[in-house]
Design a protein around this motif. Structure first.
Motif, PDB file in Angstrom:
ATOM      1  N   ASP A  53     -13.236  51.648-169.712  1.00  0.00           N
ATOM      2  CA  ASP A  53     -11.926  51.102-170.074  1.00  0.00           C
ATOM      3  C   ASP A  53     -11.874  49.584-170.056  1.00  0.00           C
ATOM      4  N   TYR A  54     -12.622  48.983-169.159  1.00  0.00           N
ATOM      5  CA  TYR A  54     -12.524  47.538-168.970  1.00  0.00           C
ATOM      6  C   TYR A  54     -13.919  46.914-169.023  1.00  0.00           C
ATOM      7  N   TRP A  55     -13.984  45.726-169.593  1.00  0.00           N
ATOM      8  CA  TRP A  55     -15.257  45.032-169.784  1.00  0.00           C
ATOM      9  C   TRP A  55     -15.140  43.583-169.346  1.00  0.00           C
ATOM     10  N   GLY A  56     -16.242  43.071-168.824  1.00  0.00           N
ATOM     11  CA  GLY A  56     -16.326  41.647-168.545  1.00  0.00           C
ATOM     12  C   GLY A  56     -16.770  40.874-169.769  1.00  0.00           C
ATOM     13  N   GLN A  57     -16.926  39.574-169.578  1.00  0.00           N
ATOM     14  CA  GLN A  57     -17.256  38.696-170.707  1.00  0.00           C
ATOM     15  C   GLN A  57     -18.760  38.559-170.919  1.00  0.00           C
TER      16      GLN A  57
ATOM     17  N   CYS B  91     -20.697  44.043-167.390  1.00  0.00           N
ATOM     18  CA  CYS B  91     -20.281  45.136-166.525  1.00  0.00           C
ATOM     19  C   CYS B  91     -18.992  45.727-167.082  1.00  0.00           C
ATOM     20  N   ALA B  92     -18.795  46.987-166.771  1.00  0.00           N
ATOM     21  CA  ALA B  92     -17.645  47.702-167.292  1.00  0.00           C
ATOM     22  C   ALA B  92     -17.162  48.697-166.243  1.00  0.00           C
ATOM     23  N   ALA B  93     -15.867  48.983-166.273  1.00  0.00           N
ATOM     24  CA  ALA B  93     -15.266  49.935-165.340  1.00  0.00           C
ATOM     25  C   ALA B  93     -14.640  51.086-166.108  1.00  0.00           C
TER      26      ALA B  93
ATOM     27  N   GLU C 272      -3.325  42.370-163.560  1.00  0.00           N
ATOM     28  CA  GLU C 272      -4.246  42.214-164.693  1.00  0.00           C
ATOM     29  C   GLU C 272      -5.651  42.597-164.257  1.00  0.00           C
ATOM     30  N   VAL C 273      -6.262  43.467-165.018  1.00  0.00           N
ATOM     31  CA  VAL C 273      -7.630  43.883-164.728  1.00  0.00           C
ATOM     32  C   VAL C 273      -8.604  42.799-165.164  1.00  0.00           C
ATOM     33  N   GLN C 274      -9.525  42.462-164.276  1.00  0.00           N
ATOM     34  CA  GLN C 274     -10.551  41.482-164.604  1.00  0.00           C
ATOM     35  C   GLN C 274     -11.896  41.924-164.063  1.00  0.00           C
ATOM     36  N   LEU C 275     -12.907  41.727-164.879  1.00  0.00           N
ATOM     37  CA  LEU C 275     -14.293  41.898-164.468  1.00  0.00           C
ATOM     38  C   LEU C 275     -15.008  40.608-164.831  1.00  0.00           C
ATOM     39  N   VAL C 276     -15.617  39.977-163.849  1.00  0.00           N
ATOM     40  CA  VAL C 276     -16.255  38.689-164.085  1.00  0.00           C
ATOM     41  C   VAL C 276     -17.712  38.778-163.642  1.00  0.00           C
ATOM     42  N   GLU C 277     -18.607  38.640-164.628  1.00  0.00           N
ATOM     43  CA  GLU C 277     -20.031  38.660-164.325  1.00  0.00           C
ATOM     44  C   GLU C 277     -20.536  37.255-164.019  1.00  0.00           C
ATOM     45  N   SER C 278     -21.555  37.195-163.211  1.00  0.00           N
ATOM     46  CA  SER C 278     -22.225  35.924-162.927  1.00  0.00           C
ATOM     47  C   SER C 278     -23.659  36.226-162.497  1.00  0.00           C
ATOM     48  N   GLY C 279     -24.455  35.164-162.427  1.00  0.00           N
ATOM     49  CA  GLY C 279     -25.819  35.308-161.934  1.00  0.00           C
ATOM     50  C   GLY C 279     -26.897  35.299-162.991  1.00  0.00           C
ATOM     51  N   GLY C 280     -26.511  35.269-164.252  1.00  0.00           N
ATOM     52  CA  GLY C 280     -27.516  35.204-165.299  1.00  0.00           C
ATOM     53  C   GLY C 280     -28.202  33.855-165.331  1.00  0.00           C
ATOM     54  N   GLY C 281     -29.250  33.768-166.141  1.00  0.00           N
ATOM     55  CA  GLY C 281     -29.966  32.504-166.264  1.00  0.00           C
ATOM     56  C   GLY C 281     -31.295  32.689-166.959  1.00  0.00           C
ATOM     57  N   LEU C 282     -32.092  31.645-166.883  1.00  0.00           N
ATOM     58  CA  LEU C 282     -33.430  31.629-167.477  1.00  0.00           C
ATOM     59  C   LEU C 282     -34.456  31.842-166.368  1.00  0.00           C
TER      60      LEU C 282
ATOM     61  N   ARG D 202     -30.218  38.273-159.608  1.00  0.00           N
ATOM     62  CA  ARG D 202     -29.191  39.180-159.114  1.00  0.00           C
ATOM     63  C   ARG D 202     -27.884  38.865-159.828  1.00  0.00           C
ATOM     64  N   LEU D 203     -27.431  39.847-160.578  1.00  0.00           N
ATOM     65  CA  LEU D 203     -26.164  39.721-161.288  1.00  0.00           C
ATOM     66  C   LEU D 203     -25.042  40.259-160.417  1.00  0.00           C
ATOM     67  N   SER D 204     -23.874  39.646-160.554  1.00  0.00           N
ATOM     68  CA  SER D 204     -22.698  40.095-159.820  1.00  0.00           C
ATOM     69  C   SER D 204     -21.584  40.427-160.795  1.00  0.00           C
ATOM     70  N   CYS D 205     -20.803  41.406-160.421  1.00  0.00           N
ATOM     71  CA  CYS D 205     -19.625  41.791-161.199  1.00  0.00           C
ATOM     72  C   CYS D 205     -18.459  41.866-160.222  1.00  0.00           C
ATOM     73  N   ALA D 206     -17.581  40.877-160.285  1.00  0.00           N
ATOM     74  CA  ALA D 206     -16.420  40.821-159.405  1.00  0.00           C
ATOM     75  C   ALA D 206     -15.231  41.449-160.119  1.00  0.00           C
ATOM     76  N   ALA D 207     -14.642  42.452-159.482  1.00  0.00           N
ATOM     77  CA  ALA D 207     -13.559  43.211-160.101  1.00  0.00           C
ATOM     78  C   ALA D 207     -12.233  42.939-159.404  1.00  0.00           C
ATOM     79  N   SER D 208     -11.168  42.948-160.171  1.00  0.00           N
ATOM     80  CA  SER D 208      -9.822  42.790-159.610  1.00  0.00           C
ATOM     81  C   SER D 208      -8.821  43.473-160.524  1.00  0.00           C
ATOM     82  N   GLY D 209      -7.661  43.795-159.959  1.00  0.00           N
ATOM     83  CA  GLY D 209      -6.583  44.355-160.759  1.00  0.00           C
ATOM     84  C   GLY D 209      -6.580  45.863-160.863  1.00  0.00           C
ATOM     85  N   PHE D 210      -7.491  46.529-160.172  1.00  0.00           N
ATOM     86  CA  PHE D 210      -7.479  47.984-160.173  1.00  0.00           C
ATOM     87  C   PHE D 210      -8.111  48.465-158.869  1.00  0.00           C
ATOM     88  N   THR D 211      -7.912  49.738-158.590  1.00  0.00           N
ATOM     89  CA  THR D 211      -8.461  50.321-157.367  1.00  0.00           C
ATOM     90  C   THR D 211      -9.946  50.558-157.555  1.00  0.00           C
ATOM     91  N   PHE D 212     -10.716  49.748-156.909  1.00  0.00           N
ATOM     92  CA  PHE D 212     -12.162  49.690-157.127  1.00  0.00           C
ATOM     93  C   PHE D 212     -12.820  51.047-156.958  1.00  0.00           C
TER      94      PHE D 212
END
Length: 123
Positions: A111-115, A96-98, A1-11, A19-29
């Motif tokens: 093709d793929y997007w995070g939340q 983030c998107a791949a 399963e392809v997943q893109l997970v963003e983190s690091g946002g805030g006020l 610094r935002l992060s985009c952690a990817a899994s489920g495909f050849t990076f």
């Protein structure tokens, strides 16, 4: 399963950094470009930056050039977006998107997007 997970946002206050992060899994990076987009209320989605291992290039929107740096850690399958000198107009949900885009800022090419992760910059 392809997943893109963003983190690091805030006020953050104007002039601050995140610094935002985009952690990817489920495909050849390495086979995909990773783009960052943002959506602000009442505005169209905007391409912010992109990193492509395929062509070995990075791209930036004029609105953020000089304030934003994109990088990747292939060992961690993670792409980072360093946001500096933030302005209130940077407030948006960042995604983030791949994909293999022919034009990096064209969202439909991806093709793929995070939340998304919310970035809010106060004045």
């Amino acid at each position: 399963e392809v997943q893109l997970v963003e983190s690091g946002g805030g006020l953050v206050q104007a002039g601050g950094s995140l610094r935002l992060s985009c952690a990817a899994s489920g495909f050849t990076f390495d086979d995909y470009a990773i783009g960052w987009f943002r959506e602000a209320p009442g505005k169209e989605r905007e391409g912010v930056s992109c990193i492509s291992e395929i062509v070995g290039r990075t791209y930036y929107a004029d609105s953020v050039k000089g304030r934003v740096t994109i990088s990747s850690d292939n060992a961690k399958n993670t792409v980072y977006l360093q946001l500096n000198s933030l302005k209130p107009e940077d407030t948006a949900v960042y995604y983030c998107a791949a994909g293999r885009p022919s034009i990096w800022y064209f969202g439909r090419s991806y093709d793929y997007w995070g939340q998304g992760t919310q970035v809010t910059v106060s004045s």
